[in-house]
Motif scaffolding. Structure first.
Motif, mmCIF file in Angstrom:
data_model
loop_
_atom_site.group_PDB
_atom_site.id
_atom_site.type_symbol
_atom_site.label_atom_id
_atom_site.label_comp_id
_atom_site.label_asym_id
_atom_site.label_seq_id
_atom_site.Cartn_x
_atom_site.Cartn_y
_atom_site.Cartn_z
ATOM 1 N N ASP A 1 31.866 48.881 4.026
ATOM 2 C CA ASP A 1 32.185 50.282 4.318
ATOM 3 C C ASP A 1 31.338 51.223 3.455
ATOM 4 O OD1 ASP A 1 33.353 52.573 5.145
ATOM 5 O OD2 ASP A 1 35.174 52.316 3.951
ATOM 6 N N PHE A 2 30.152 51.566 3.906
ATOM 7 C CA PHE A 2 29.361 52.597 3.245
ATOM 8 C C PHE A 2 28.365 53.174 4.245
ATOM 9 C CE2 PHE A 2 27.291 48.577 2.219
ATOM 10 C CZ PHE A 2 25.944 48.839 2.436
ATOM 11 N N HIS A 3 27.509 54.060 3.776
ATOM 12 C CA HIS A 3 26.616 54.768 4.703
ATOM 13 C C HIS A 3 25.338 53.974 4.950
ATOM 14 C CE1 HIS A 3 29.140 57.957 2.977
ATOM 15 N NE2 HIS A 3 29.073 58.439 4.199
ATOM 16 N N TYR A 4 24.994 53.861 6.214
ATOM 17 C CA TYR A 4 23.798 53.109 6.592
ATOM 18 C C TYR A 4 22.775 54.030 7.226
ATOM 19 C CZ TYR A 4 26.592 48.918 6.093
ATOM 20 O OH TYR A 4 27.359 47.932 5.597
ATOM 21 N N GLU A 5 21.519 53.642 7.034
ATOM 22 C CA GLU A 5 20.486 54.250 7.849
ATOM 23 C C GLU A 5 19.750 53.088 8.486
ATOM 24 O OE1 GLU A 5 18.122 57.274 5.994
ATOM 25 O OE2 GLU A 5 16.510 56.876 7.431
ATOM 26 N N TYR A 6 19.737 53.068 9.827
ATOM 27 C CA TYR A 6 19.134 51.946 10.536
ATOM 28 C C TYR A 6 18.130 52.496 11.535
ATOM 29 C CZ TYR A 6 18.712 47.703 13.285
ATOM 30 O OH TYR A 6 18.217 46.601 13.944
ATOM 31 N N ARG A 7 16.879 52.094 11.413
ATOM 32 C CA ARG A 7 15.798 52.560 12.279
ATOM 33 C C ARG A 7 15.825 54.081 12.427
ATOM 34 N NH1 ARG A 7 13.819 47.723 13.861
ATOM 35 N NH2 ARG A 7 15.233 46.130 14.587
ATOM 36 N N GLY A 8 15.987 54.770 11.279
ATOM 37 C CA GLY A 8 15.864 56.224 11.263
ATOM 38 C C GLY A 8 17.121 56.984 11.630
ATOM 39 N N THR A 9 18.233 56.290 11.879
ATOM 40 C CA THR A 9 19.463 56.967 12.290
ATOM 41 C C THR A 9 20.589 56.616 11.328
ATOM 42 O OG1 THR A 9 18.757 56.770 14.565
ATOM 43 C CG2 THR A 9 21.072 57.235 14.237
ATOM 44 N N GLN A 10 21.391 57.635 10.965
ATOM 45 C CA GLN A 10 22.573 57.373 10.127
ATOM 46 C C GLN A 10 23.624 56.727 11.020
ATOM 47 O OE1 GLN A 10 23.466 58.380 6.832
ATOM 48 N NE2 GLN A 10 21.400 59.098 6.364
ATOM 49 N N ILE A 11 24.162 55.629 10.594
ATOM 50 C CA ILE A 11 25.174 54.973 11.424
ATOM 51 C C ILE A 11 26.374 54.569 10.594
ATOM 52 C CG2 ILE A 11 23.630 53.996 13.182
ATOM 53 C CD1 ILE A 11 24.307 51.358 11.311
ATOM 54 N N LYS A 12 27.466 54.314 11.304
ATOM 55 C CA LYS A 12 28.657 53.763 10.651
ATOM 56 C C LYS A 12 28.788 52.348 11.197
ATOM 57 C CE LYS A 12 33.014 54.659 8.864
ATOM 58 N NZ LYS A 12 32.846 53.835 7.684
ATOM 59 N N ALA A 13 28.696 51.375 10.339
ATOM 60 C CA ALA A 13 28.851 49.998 10.805
ATOM 61 C C ALA A 13 30.336 49.721 11.035
ATOM 62 C CB ALA A 13 28.293 49.036 9.768
ATOM 63 N N ALA A 14 30.653 48.947 12.060
ATOM 64 C CA ALA A 14 32.049 48.554 12.300
ATOM 65 C C ALA A 14 32.462 47.533 11.235
ATOM 66 C CB ALA A 14 32.167 47.951 13.694
ATOM 67 N N PRO A 15 33.771 47.466 10.909
ATOM 68 C CA PRO A 15 34.208 46.493 9.902
ATOM 69 C C PRO A 15 33.974 45.053 10.363
ATOM 70 C CG PRO A 15 36.068 47.822 10.717
ATOM 71 C CD PRO A 15 34.845 48.299 11.425
ATOM 72 N N TRP A 16 33.787 44.169 9.413
ATOM 73 C CA TRP A 16 33.490 42.766 9.714
ATOM 74 C C TRP A 16 34.627 42.111 10.496
ATOM 75 C CZ3 TRP A 16 28.940 40.456 8.209
ATOM 76 C CH2 TRP A 16 28.200 41.095 7.216
ATOM 77 N N PRO A 17 34.357 41.504 11.649
ATOM 78 C CA PRO A 17 35.364 40.625 12.243
ATOM 79 C C PRO A 17 35.427 39.335 11.420
ATOM 80 C CG PRO A 17 33.463 40.886 13.725
ATOM 81 C CD PRO A 17 33.140 41.614 12.450
ATOM 82 N N ASP A 18 36.578 38.646 11.479
ATOM 83 C CA ASP A 18 36.769 37.469 10.611
ATOM 84 C C ASP A 18 35.664 36.426 10.777
ATOM 85 O OD1 ASP A 18 38.987 38.589 9.554
ATOM 86 O OD2 ASP A 18 40.422 37.386 10.709
ATOM 87 N N PHE A 19 35.267 36.171 12.029
ATOM 88 C CA PHE A 19 34.291 35.077 12.231
ATOM 89 C C PHE A 19 32.940 35.408 11.602
ATOM 90 C CE2 PHE A 19 31.226 36.310 15.565
ATOM 91 C CZ PHE A 19 31.799 37.490 16.026
ATOM 92 N N LEU A 20 32.593 36.702 11.594
ATOM 93 C CA LEU A 20 31.293 37.070 10.997
ATOM 94 C C LEU A 20 31.366 37.066 9.474
ATOM 95 C CD1 LEU A 20 29.816 39.923 13.217
ATOM 96 C CD2 LEU A 20 28.949 37.599 12.891
ATOM 97 N N LEU A 21 32.565 37.435 8.969
ATOM 98 C CA LEU A 21 32.734 37.407 7.517
ATOM 99 C C LEU A 21 32.635 35.962 7.019
ATOM 100 C CD1 LEU A 21 33.160 39.622 5.468
ATOM 101 C CD2 LEU A 21 35.624 39.292 5.677
ATOM 102 N N GLU A 22 33.242 35.054 7.777
ATOM 103 C CA GLU A 22 33.177 33.644 7.384
ATOM 104 C C GLU A 22 31.728 33.155 7.433
ATOM 105 O OE1 GLU A 22 35.837 30.961 9.436
ATOM 106 O OE2 GLU A 22 34.658 29.256 8.660
#
Ligand SMILES: O=C(O)CCC(=O)C(=O)O
Length: 165
Positions: free
Chosen positions: A18-39
């Motif tokens: 949960d923090f601020h991202y800049e991805y390919r020139g755009t400010q984005i909000k990443a969605a929280p990790w689903p369990d399978f991706l966190l694992e």
């Protein structure tokens, strides 16, 4: 991209801490990790010795879906000088579904290396890779089914508020 909506020939999704991202020139909000991706993140961190706080999902429905030549060398991915000389971030790429060709091309010599990324394969692009090489998953006329790829990355807070990396 850079404030404009540009269609890409694949579906993309972004999950992360949960923090601020800049991805390919755009400010984005990443969605929280689903369990399978966190694992998957924790297992890949343990296996590789690198830390990741952000993942980009790419879904290639058919052989018409692709990603063009690029290097993930945005400054927000961080420099991590303690881990390597030069550009010191590693990116881990987990592939699921249909096998697709992944190409690397050296920025100076033009040398290319091809990998067939099979379901369950883990490709680790070590520090230095993004500095010296570009990569791509080209379109293919071969009939191929769906493929999902997760690229786990380190990312610094785009506001500079905290040191996430
Ligand atoms: O799908 C792949 O294997 C590569 C994905 C990629 O290059 C990227 O997300 O930057």
């Amino acid at each position: 991209m850079y404030g404009k909506l540009i269609p890409v020939p694949r579906d993309e999704s972004l999950f992360g801490d949960d923090f601020h991202y800049e991805y390919r020139g755009t400010q984005i909000k990443a969605a929280p990790w689903p369990d399978f991706l966190l694992e998957a993140r924790y297992r890949i961190q343990a296996l590789s010795g690198y830390q990741f706080n952000f993942v980009v999902g790419n879904r290639y429905l058919t052989g018409k879906d692709s990603i063009g030549w690029h290097a993930d060398d945005f400054p927000q991915i961080g420099k991590r000088p303690a881990l390597a000389e030069g550009f010191g971030a590693a990116i881990a790429s987990l592939s699921l579904g249909s096998t697709r060709k992944f190409k690397l091309r050296h920025k100076d010599s033009g040398e290319t290396i091809d990998y067939q990324l099979e379901s369950g394969s883990l490709l680790i692009m070590l520090p230095g890779c993004q500095k010296d090489w570009v990569h791509a998953v080209p379109k293919t006329a071969r009939p191929v089914g769906e493929r999902i790829n997760w690229t786990f990355r380190p990312h610094v807070d785009a506001t500079g508020d905290s040191d996430q990396n």
